[in-house]
Design an enzyme around this catalytic site. Structure first.
Site, short mmCIF file in Angstrom:
data_model
loop_
_atom_site.label_atom_id
_atom_site.label_comp_id
_atom_site.label_asym_id
_atom_site.label_seq_id
_atom_site.Cartn_x
_atom_site.Cartn_y
_atom_site.Cartn_z
N ILE A 12 0.63 -1.76 -0.04
CA ILE A 12 0.38 0.08 0.15
C ILE A 12 0.52 1.27 0.73
O ILE A 12 0.86 2.31 -0.81
CB ILE A 12 -1.02 -0.18 1.25
CG1 ILE A 12 -1.98 -1.61 1.27
CG2 ILE A 12 -1.82 1.58 1.08
CD1 ILE A 12 -2.34 -1.53 2.40
N SER A 124 -7.23 -1.26 10.45
CA SER A 124 -8.21 -1.79 9.60
C SER A 124 -9.22 -2.14 10.34
O SER A 124 -9.33 -2.25 11.58
CB SER A 124 -6.65 -3.47 9.97
OG SER A 124 -7.53 -4.18 10.02
N TYR A 148 -2.26 -9.39 15.63
CA TYR A 148 -2.16 -8.69 15.01
C TYR A 148 -3.31 -7.68 14.71
O TYR A 148 -3.36 -5.96 15.68
CB TYR A 148 -2.09 -9.04 13.75
CG TYR A 148 -2.45 -7.91 12.80
CD1 TYR A 148 -1.72 -7.37 12.12
CD2 TYR A 148 -4.26 -7.93 11.76
CE1 TYR A 148 -1.62 -6.63 11.30
CE2 TYR A 148 -4.17 -7.07 10.53
CZ TYR A 148 -3.03 -6.27 10.77
OH TYR A 148 -3.07 -5.13 9.58
N LYS A 152 -3.09 -3.13 16.53
CA LYS A 152 -3.96 -2.07 15.89
C LYS A 152 -4.99 -1.79 16.62
O LYS A 152 -4.56 -0.31 16.85
CB LYS A 152 -4.98 -2.63 14.69
CG LYS A 152 -4.22 -3.43 13.22
CD LYS A 152 -3.31 -1.98 12.33
CE LYS A 152 -1.93 -2.60 11.56
NZ LYS A 152 -1.75 -1.95 10.94
N PHE A 177 -10.26 -2.08 4.58
CA PHE A 177 -10.74 -3.03 4.38
C PHE A 177 -10.36 -3.73 3.39
O PHE A 177 -9.11 -4.09 4.25
CB PHE A 177 -12.72 -2.47 3.56
CG PHE A 177 -13.45 -2.01 4.71
CD1 PHE A 177 -13.33 -0.86 5.52
CD2 PHE A 177 -13.97 -2.90 5.46
CE1 PHE A 177 -13.36 -0.33 6.87
CE2 PHE A 177 -15.11 -2.46 7.15
CZ PHE A 177 -15.25 -1.64 7.19
N ASP A 294 -12.28 -16.91 11.17
CA ASP A 294 -13.38 -16.14 10.04
C ASP A 294 -14.89 -15.43 10.61
O ASP A 294 -15.53 -16.63 11.16
CB ASP A 294 -13.46 -16.55 8.49
CG ASP A 294 -12.49 -16.43 7.52
OD1 ASP A 294 -11.40 -15.80 8.30
OD2 ASP A 294 -12.61 -17.68 7.18
P1 NAD Z 1 3.77 -4.64 3.46
O1 NAD Z 1 3.80 -5.83 4.10
O2 NAD Z 1 3.85 -4.72 1.71
O3 NAD Z 1 3.55 -2.62 3.93
C1 NAD Z 1 4.93 -2.95 5.31
C2 NAD Z 1 6.10 -2.77 5.22
O4 NAD Z 1 6.73 -2.34 6.43
C3 NAD Z 1 6.96 -3.75 4.63
O5 NAD Z 1 7.64 -2.71 3.36
C4 NAD Z 1 7.61 -4.00 5.93
O6 NAD Z 1 9.46 -4.30 5.14
C5 NAD Z 1 7.73 -2.29 6.47
N1 NAD Z 1 8.35 -2.89 7.71
C6 NAD Z 1 8.00 -3.61 8.48
N2 NAD Z 1 8.33 -3.45 9.68
C7 NAD Z 1 9.35 -2.45 9.66
C8 NAD Z 1 10.12 -2.00 11.20
N3 NAD Z 1 9.77 -2.36 11.94
N4 NAD Z 1 11.05 -1.58 10.55
C9 NAD Z 1 11.11 -0.91 9.29
N5 NAD Z 1 10.12 -0.96 7.81
C10 NAD Z 1 8.91 -2.28 8.90
O7 NAD Z 1 2.27 -4.30 3.88
P2 NAD Z 1 0.99 -3.87 3.54
O8 NAD Z 1 -0.51 -4.75 2.83
O9 NAD Z 1 1.51 -2.14 2.59
O10 NAD Z 1 -0.02 -3.10 4.71
C11 NAD Z 1 0.35 -1.51 4.96
C12 NAD Z 1 -0.09 -1.00 6.55
O11 NAD Z 1 -1.69 -1.51 6.12
C13 NAD Z 1 0.11 -2.57 7.39
O12 NAD Z 1 0.12 -1.73 8.78
C14 NAD Z 1 -0.61 -3.35 7.69
O13 NAD Z 1 -1.22 -3.99 8.67
C15 NAD Z 1 -2.20 -2.09 7.15
N6 NAD Z 1 -3.37 -2.72 6.63
C16 NAD Z 1 -3.10 -3.94 5.70
C17 NAD Z 1 -4.14 -4.89 5.34
C18 NAD Z 1 -3.50 -5.45 4.14
O14 NAD Z 1 -4.48 -6.06 3.40
N7 NAD Z 1 -3.12 -5.30 3.33
C19 NAD Z 1 -5.14 -4.41 5.72
C20 NAD Z 1 -5.78 -4.16 6.35
C21 NAD Z 1 -4.75 -3.18 7.37
N1 UDP Z 2 -10.56 -17.37 1.84
C1 UDP Z 2 -10.39 -18.13 1.26
N2 UDP Z 2 -9.68 -18.73 0.61
C2 UDP Z 2 -8.16 -18.81 0.57
C3 UDP Z 2 -8.18 -16.99 1.39
C4 UDP Z 2 -9.59 -16.49 1.93
O1 UDP Z 2 -11.75 -18.99 0.90
O2 UDP Z 2 -6.87 -19.60 0.49
C5 UDP Z 2 -11.92 -16.61 2.27
C6 UDP Z 2 -11.93 -16.05 3.05
O3 UDP Z 2 -12.75 -16.98 4.36
C7 UDP Z 2 -12.56 -14.55 3.39
C8 UDP Z 2 -12.53 -14.34 2.17
O4 UDP Z 2 -12.31 -14.80 1.26
O5 UDP Z 2 -14.13 -15.00 3.80
C9 UDP Z 2 -11.21 -12.69 2.56
O6 UDP Z 2 -10.44 -13.63 3.13
P1 UDP Z 2 -8.89 -12.27 3.60
O7 UDP Z 2 -8.00 -13.58 3.64
O8 UDP Z 2 -8.14 -12.08 1.92
O9 UDP Z 2 -9.47 -11.96 4.10
P2 UDP Z 2 -10.15 -11.47 5.50
O10 UDP Z 2 -10.47 -12.74 6.24
O11 UDP Z 2 -9.24 -10.83 6.36
O12 UDP Z 2 -11.23 -10.20 5.01
#
Ligand code: NAD
Ligand code: UDP
Length: 337
Positions: A12, A124, A148, A152, A177, A294
């Site tokens: 992201i 999140s 995790y 948050k 989301f 889940d």
């Molecule tokens: P990502 O793992 O791709 O990016 C996180 C980055 O942080 C990585 O590049 C990693 O190398 C770096 N990092 C981790 N710990 C570090 C540290 N101590 N010092 C310096 N760098 C560090 O993850 P993402 O999907 O881009 O997510 C970004 C943020 O959004 C995270 O906080 C995650 O929890 C949150 N988030 C992600 C999702 C998702 O599904 N991707 C959903 C909700 C919230």
């Molecule tokens: N899911 C699934 N098979 C997989 C991974 C996820 O059926 O291999 C389903 C999971 O049960 C949920 C949805 O896909 O209903 C999204 O899951 P994900 O882990 O991507 O996100 P989160 O559950 O954290 O919202």
């Protein structure tokens, strides 16, 4: 005056950095590359025409992290860095509490020392636990089911507490989301380590032939087809939400909290169908038992962000799948190619 993006080499973060650079922001990235590749920095330059200053530092190394503030004038921070795998957090809780909580405390203390007032935090939808109903509003009760999610929620609580005493602090808590999709160029995208836990990267790995078939976790939920329903949002829409939030904070907003979702819920089977259409292949799957922890359904009410930020998701499910597929098919080995 620069925006410091922690975790800016990640999924992201990298998309957000490009949008910031395209908006003429001065951007500095700090990332230890624990879950990302140095090649992302090259691709950010390739896509934006600008190379952000990059510090390869683990934020937990406080003295090194503070040097960034000595060497630059930081105006705002967008904090993406952290560990994010739910299952791993259950097995390695201490690593999650240390990395996610301690690094955030180091950032907040450093902000205080250097008088930085704007902070955007990646939260999140997991902080809503098993929501009482959908769509989910920002004032729904908060609870978590894994370490995790607890990191948050704890960070959100810390931010709420510090904003009570420091009225000059502007904090944006963004509850994402389910981010999917990739930059339209297919040059940056999501590249999880090992076997993906999340649905979209799992589907893309099946489509590319790296995994045999998708296991669908349960078809007996109270949803339109029995499979789990989520609010999938394009990563570019999510990134845009950060720029809007930054503008809001710069107008001295104090603490603000927003859901970033589309407001639409799609089931696992809906996703399989949409992705098959995008990639032109069948996605083999089998139905297996439910995954522990889940929930049946989770989708956002994002009207608060629409009203207060002027932000709204633009991209539909077809576009999310097309962009995910372009990234995966152009980069079958992620950044290793
Ligand atoms: P990502 O793992 O791709 O990016 C996180 C980055 O942080 C990585 O590049 C990693 O190398 C770096 N990092 C981790 N710990 C570090 C540290 N101590 N010092 C310096 N760098 C560090 O993850 P993402 O999907 O881009 O997510 C970004 C943020 O959004 C995270 O906080 C995650 O929890 C949150 N988030 C992600 C999702 C998702 O599904 N991707 C959903 C909700 C919230
Ligand atoms: N899911 C699934 N098979 C997989 C991974 C996820 O059926 O291999 C389903 C999971 O049960 C949920 C949805 O896909 O209903 C999204 O899951 P994900 O882990 O991507 O996100 P989160 O559950 O954290 O919202």
């Amino acid at each position: 005056m620069a925006v410091l993006v922690t975790g800016g080499a990640g999924y992201i973060g990298s998309h957000t950095v490009i949008q910031l650079l395209n908006s003429n922001e001065d951007v500095i990235i700090v990332d230890d590359l624990s879950n990302s590749s140095i090649k992302v920095i090259d691709r950010i330059e390739e896509l934006s025409g600008k190379r952000p200053k990059f510090y390869e530092i683990n934020i937990l190394e406080e003295n090194k992290f503070k040097k960034i503030f000595e060497e630059n004038e930081i105006e705002s921070i967008i904090h993406f860095a952290g560990f994010k795998a739910v299952g791993e957090s259950v097995n390695k809780p201490l690593a999650y509490y240390t990395n996610n909580l301690v690094s955030t405390l180091i950032i907040l203390n450093t902000m205080k020392e250097y008088n930085v007032k704007n902070f955007v935090f990646s939260s999140s939808a997991t902080v809503y636990g098993d929501p009482k109903s959908c769509p989910i509003l920002e004032d729904f009760p908060l609870s978590t089911t894994n370490p995790y999610g607890t990191t948050k929620l704890m960070i959100e609580n810390i931010l709420r507490d510090i904003c009570k005493t420091d009225k000059k602090l502007n904090v944006g808590i963004l509850r994402y989301f389910n981010p999917v999709g990739a930059h339209k160029s297919g040059r940056i995208g999501e590249e999880p380590n090992g076997i993906p836990n999340n649905l979209m990267p799992y589907i893309t790995k099946v489509a590319i032939g790296k995994l045999e078939k998708l296991s669908i976790f349960g078809d007996d939920y109270a949803t339109h087809d029995g499979t789990g329903v989520r609010d999938y949002i394009h990563v570019e829409d999510l990134a845009a939400g950060h720029l809007k939030t930054l503008t809001k904070l710069r107008n001295n907003s104090g603490l603000v909290t927003y859901n970033l979702g589309t407001g639409k819920g799609y089931s696992v089977l809906d996703m399989v169908k949409a992705f098959s259409k995008a990639c032109g292949k069948e996605i083999p799957y089998s139905i297996v038992g439910r995954r522990a922890g889940d929930i049946a359904m989770c989708y956002a009410d994002s009207n608060k962000a629409k009203k207060e930020l002027g932000w709204e998701a633009k991209y539909d499910l077809d576009r999310m799948c097309e962009d995910s597929w372009r990234w995966q098919s152009n980069n079958p080995n992620g950044y290793e190619d």
